[in-house]
Design an enzyme around this catalytic site. Structure first.
Site, mmCIF file in Angstrom:
data_model
loop_
_atom_site.group_PDB
_atom_site.id
_atom_site.type_symbol
_atom_site.label_atom_id
_atom_site.label_comp_id
_atom_site.label_asym_id
_atom_site.label_seq_id
_atom_site.Cartn_x
_atom_site.Cartn_y
_atom_site.Cartn_z
ATOM 1 C CG ASP A 185 -2.023 1.285 0.949
ATOM 2 O OD1 ASP A 185 -2.514 1.706 0.020
ATOM 3 O OD2 ASP A 185 -1.449 1.541 2.953
ATOM 4 C CD GLU A 269 -4.622 1.069 -3.378
ATOM 5 O OE1 GLU A 269 -5.332 1.285 -3.348
ATOM 6 O OE2 GLU A 269 -3.283 1.546 -2.868
ATOM 7 C CB CYS A 322 -12.468 -6.610 7.156
ATOM 8 S SG CYS A 322 -12.105 -8.154 8.373
ATOM 9 C CB CYS A 325 -14.436 -11.680 8.171
ATOM 10 S SG CYS A 325 -15.202 -9.573 8.475
ATOM 11 C CB CYS A 341 -13.158 -6.307 11.566
ATOM 12 S SG CYS A 341 -14.716 -7.483 10.776
ATOM 13 C CB CYS A 344 -14.301 -11.291 12.097
ATOM 14 S SG CYS A 344 -13.211 -10.230 11.425
ATOM 15 C CG ASP A 351 -1.383 2.707 5.994
ATOM 16 O OD1 ASP A 351 -2.456 3.010 5.758
ATOM 17 O OD2 ASP A 351 -0.594 3.030 7.210
#
Ligand SMILES: [Zn+2]
Length: 377
Positions: A185, A269, A322, A325, A341, A344, A351
């Site tokens: 990232d 990305e 997330c 999950c 989250c 979960c 990051d």
């Protein structure tokens, strides 16, 4: 045919400095004079001047301006070829209208084989008896097909040698296959964060030299315009800018080299850096982080090593999902660096979670047959 450019710094002798100053000047003169002629022809007659006519004009220019004979004619012909290329790109809609060359910007000339020679690892250029004193910072893979010589605004000289080789001959050898994949990232706090939880840090080169730069710029503004003291102060500013750019480039090269050395596949990305840079608050930091250049380096280094860089669509919600999950947040403001989250109950570093998602998406893309850059041939 694969092309690769090798750039080295060199230190010209006083005679070579004079010869190069003449060469830069004559090339610039011919380039600008021809560009002016072409522009006029377009406005007056609506006609584009073909390359052959520009070449014919060069013959008469040489008669009219005898000082052009002081430099190698290859340089002058090459500058016209470069201009032709610039026009081709302009007509194809790939580039803006060619610009006039300025005396105080970076100077450069291009030499084809007729104007330089390599003898026992020494580079000679036309009209100079001594070889260029080059700092050979890395090994040259083969004999160059053309070279360009430049002088930057900080007064440093560089020679860039273009080597062409067929298929894999002379290419850096591929690295052995390894089974590691990483997602990264790109960030501002850290240049990148990996899916393994590694944070690269970001040495903020501009910031480190900010005060010194401000001081030098202030000194420069106090000097009278056109004075030699102002020119000296200006050179100091240019030198610091060059130093900052060098530090930034060095850090980017080291980081991209490490990632490609350690991983078979790097997922990243894809960025619309230009679009993001319009945000003036972020622009300075993004420019400093050098994202675009970083991704470019990853791609070509991967290609040479026969490793792979996979780009993920930038609209993929990497931060908001997330990685445990698959739960996706409606929104997750930039200020939130860590979150839990709700489904979960996994605790996430923003990051690192994004980097893991990028890795997952990259691998999924590969499995579905999406092609990354740098695929093994
Ligand atoms: Zn979850």
């Amino acid at each position: 045919m694969t092309k690769r450019a090798y750039k080295y710094r060199f230190y010209p002798t006083p005679e070579q400095k004079i010869l190069l100053a003449q060469s830069f000047g004559c090339a610039r003169f011919v380039y600008n004079n021809t560009l002016r002629f072409r522009t006029d022809a377009y406005y007056k007659e609506g006609q584009s001047v073909p390359h052959s006519e520009a070449e014919k004009r060069l013959v008469s220019l040489k008669k009219e301006f005898p000082f052009l004979a002081d430099v190698s004619s290859v340089i002058l012909q090459q500058t016209l070829r470069d201009q032709q290329e610039a026009f081709k790109n302009f007509w194809a809609g790939r580039a803006k209208y060619p610009k006039f060359k300025k005396r105080h910007s970076r100077q450069s000339i291009r030499l084809t084989k007729a104007a330089f020679s390599m003898k026992s690892d020494q580079l000679f250029i036309a009209k100079s008896k001594e070889p260029l004193s080059i700092r050979w910072s890395r090994e040259l893979s083969s004999e160059p097909s053309s070279i360009s010589i430049s002088k930057d605004r900080a007064g440093r000289y560089f020679v860039s040698m273009l080597c062409e080789f067929e298929a894999k001959r002379g290419r850096p050898s591929p690295m052995p296959v390894c089974n590691k994949t990483v997602g990264i990232d790109l960030g501002l706090h850290d240049l990148f964060i990996t899916s393994d939880g590694e944070k690269s840090g970001n040495p903020r080169h501009t910031k480190r030299y900010e005060r010194k730069l401000a001081y030098l710029q202030c000194q420069m503004s106090k000097k009278q315009k056109g004075s030699s003291n102002r020119a000296k102060a200006k050179l100091k500013v240019a030198r610091l800018h060059a130093k900052i750019a060098d530090c930034r480039m060095d850090a980017t090269h080291k980081a991209s080299r490490k990632l490609i050395n350690e991983n078979q596949v790097v997922c990243v990305e894809s960025l619309n850096v230009k679009g993001m840079i319009k945000n003036p608050k972020l622009a300075k930091h993004i420019a400093d982080a050098n994202w675009g250049e970083f991704v470019r380096q990853l791609q070509y280094k991967a290609e040479w090593a026969e490793r792979q860089v996979v780009e993920i669509d930038r609209f993929f919600p990497s931060s908001k999902r997330c990685s445990g999950c698959g739960f996706v947040h409606e929104s997750l403001p930039l200020s939130i660096r860590e979150w839990e989250c709700p489904e979960c109950k996994t605790h996430h570093d923003r990051d690192i979670n994004a980097a893991i998602n990028i890795k997952t998406a990259g691998l999924a893309g590969l499995a579905c047959g999406a092609t990354g850059t740098g695929m093994a041939a």
